[in-house]
Design a protein around this motif. Structure first.
Motif, PDB file in Angstrom:
ATOM      1  N   ASN A 176       0.841  -1.189   0.000  1.00 14.83           N
ATOM      2  CA  ASN A 176       0.000   0.000   0.000  1.00 14.83           C
ATOM      3  C   ASN A 176       0.880   1.243   0.000  1.00 14.83           C
ATOM      4  O   ASN A 176       1.957   1.260   0.604  1.00 14.83           O
ATOM      5  N   LEU A 269      -9.461  -3.253   5.226  1.00 14.71           N
ATOM      6  CA  LEU A 269      -8.058  -3.461   4.876  1.00 14.71           C
ATOM      7  C   LEU A 269      -7.440  -4.599   5.684  1.00 14.71           C
ATOM      8  O   LEU A 269      -6.586  -5.326   5.191  1.00 14.71           O
ATOM      9  N   ARG A 272      -9.513  -7.917   4.387  1.00 14.38           N
ATOM     10  CA  ARG A 272      -9.525  -8.119   2.926  1.00 14.38           C
ATOM     11  C   ARG A 272     -10.872  -8.675   2.474  1.00 14.38           C
ATOM     12  O   ARG A 272     -10.969  -9.507   1.576  1.00 14.38           O
ATOM     13  N   ILE A 289      -4.180  -0.909  -2.569  1.00 11.87           N
ATOM     14  CA  ILE A 289      -4.652   0.399  -2.139  1.00 11.87           C
ATOM     15  C   ILE A 289      -3.556   1.442  -2.298  1.00 11.87           C
ATOM     16  O   ILE A 289      -2.431   1.280  -1.812  1.00 11.87           O
ATOM     17  N   ARG A 313      -1.586   1.023   8.162  1.00  8.97           N
ATOM     18  CA  ARG A 313      -1.976   0.141   7.058  1.00  8.97           C
ATOM     19  C   ARG A 313      -1.715   0.786   5.697  1.00  8.97           C
ATOM     20  O   ARG A 313      -1.380   0.097   4.717  1.00  8.97           O
TER      21      ARG A 313
END
Length: 472
Positions: A176, A269, A272, A289, A313
């Motif tokens: 990410n 996130l 999933r 992302i 994240r």
């Protein structure tokens, strides 16, 4: 009820063809039958069928299924999206399984059950429609990617070289990425470049403006909903996460999300999975992302403003895009690029920047960054009349905080009391005042469009129109 779907039946048994046509004709728009599979190449070159019912064996005494395998292979070569249902003799399940490994969708056994054949082909037609939609979406996405190819990251400053290096290293991974930078610096271009150089480049790149999604529609927009889950849910809807599955989801203006909505995003996130509104079971997702915000790193690290576990994240990789004023060496290159683009777009003869024009655009602060420079170039190309661009063609205003520019004040009553608004000295032109107010609000809120629009009493779309009008 409207009949939909075209069916092709391929079998050397005339009785099967007649029975199949009589059975299927009331349910589908068209049913074509052929006895000789050698006609398939020519037929498929001229026609497209939603489902093909193909016999495994042709000719008396044949039971190995070799001919069926051969023609299945030929069909898939001609039309990789074809939906093929195999017709097998009773007990030919093992052969049917092998055919499905080669690309067949399903099978029916002789003697067949009418209801099962109709149901199987109805499902096959829906599958073909879904494959077509997916293929069309992929083509559209590829077209958009190609069209945006002209909007590349332009500049040769050390800052941009560093960004390109980070893109090259991060893109092939599925990590990410969060992109920081003021409005108009080109954060979406960085996101698209990350997607273009990733292993997901052949899949969809889907951009979502998080600042434009209302709280009431947040779950429905991002996670989807089932028919009847709320008043206006008249059909099932796929959310943005599912729509982008397999590709890249770009969450723009992530910093505008309220804390309670950040919690929902964090859950997705981590797991999933998304659960559409009204659904009983979660749906697995496979997306990369990339997020972007005009908040500074300091503001993002404020726990009262942004969840730190969500930030953890999102920022596996963090890319900072500097404002244009911090890389003036790129201005000439960017300007020349857009001069070429817009001269071609408006069929205008190519012009060069005069010495004074180049000096003016290099010295200007460009509060709207590359977006503002692009708009200024476009406007100059449309309105300028000389053989080359002069400084005056760009209508660059001095900054409102410059000495002597602001002298007058206007007192107005508001719901919270009386406020004083500073006015341009000696110039009460309404458009000029609007220009000043918009620029001040944007600066005050560090070019956060949502916050500036709210203060000005405008919608985001209305503010964007005015920004374009005044070249921000």
């Amino acid at each position: 009820m409207e009949k939909r779907g075209s069916i092709l039946i391929v079998d050397d048994d005339e009785d099967i063809l007649v029975a199949g046509k009589l059975l299927l004709k009331p349910h589908f728009a068209s049913v074509k039958t052929i006895e000789d599979p050698n006609r398939l190449p020519e037929l498929l070159s001229k026609n497209t069928y939603d489902a093909i019912l193909l016999d495994m064996n042709f000719g008396p005494g044949q039971s190995s299924g070799e001919e069926g395998f051969h023609w299945l292979s030929e069909i898939m070569k001609i039309d990789p999206q074809a939906v093929v249902i195999m017709i097998t003799a009773h007990g030919g399940v093992n052969i049917a399984v092998e055919a499905m490994k080669m690309g067949a969708t399903d099978f029916v056994s002789k003697p067949w059950q009418n209801e099962k054949v109709v149901a199987t082909l109805s499902a096959a037609v829906k599958l073909r429609r879904t494959r077509n939609e997916a293929a069309n979406l992929k083509r559209v996405n590829q077209t958009l990617v190609e069209e945006r190819g002209g909007q590349e990251i332009i500049g040769s400053s050390d800052a941009l070289k560093n960004i390109q290096s980070m893109i090259d290293r991060a893109a092939p991974t599925d990590a990410n990425v969060i992109i920081l930078g003021e409005n108009g610096t080109g954060k979406e271009l960085v996101a698209r470049e990350l997607h273009r150089k990733s292993k997901r480049s052949g899949e969809i790149f889907l951009s979502v403006d998080m600042g434009a999604i209302s709280e009431s529609l947040f779950d429905s927009e991002l996670f989807g909903h089932k028919k009847g889950s709320f008043t206006d849910a008249k059909s099932d809807r796929v959310g943005r996460f599912q729509a982008a599955s397999g590709g890249t989801l770009f969450l723009d203006e992530i910093g505008n999300l309220p804390l309670h909505m950040q919690t929902k995003l964090l859950t997705v996130l981590e797991q999933r999975q998304v659960t559409p509104v009204g659904a009983n079971a979660p749906v697995d997702i496979d997306v990369r992302i990339i997020a972007a915000t005009n908040l500074t790193a300091k503001e993002l690290n404020d726990e009262s403003r942004f969840r730190q576990d969500l930030l953890f994240r999102l920022n596996t990789v963090e890319i900072n895009v500097p404002p244009l004023r911090e890389r003036p060496g790129d201005i000439e290159e960017i300007a020349n690029h857009y001069i070429e683009v817009y001269c071609r777009k408006y069929d205008k003869p190519h012009k060069k920047l005069s010495v004074d024009a180049l000096s003016a655009i290099k010295e200007y602060n460009w509060p709207g960054n590359v977006r503002a420079l692009r708009h200024a170039i476009e406007r100059a190309i449309i309105l300028s009349q000389g053989n080359e661009f002069s400084a005056g063609d760009f209508s660059l205003e001095s900054h409102p905080d410059s000495a002597g520019e602001v002298a007058n004040k206007l007192s107005i009553k508001t719901s919270s009391g009386t406020e004083e608004i500073e006015l341009p000295d000696g110039n009460l032109n309404l458009e000029r005042m609007e220009h000043v107010l918009i620029e001040r609000s944007l600066k005050k809120h560090r070019y956060n469009i949502s916050h500036a629009a709210k203060e000005l009493g405008l919608t985001r779309a209305a503010l964007y129109r005015r920004m374009e009008k005044y070249g921000f």
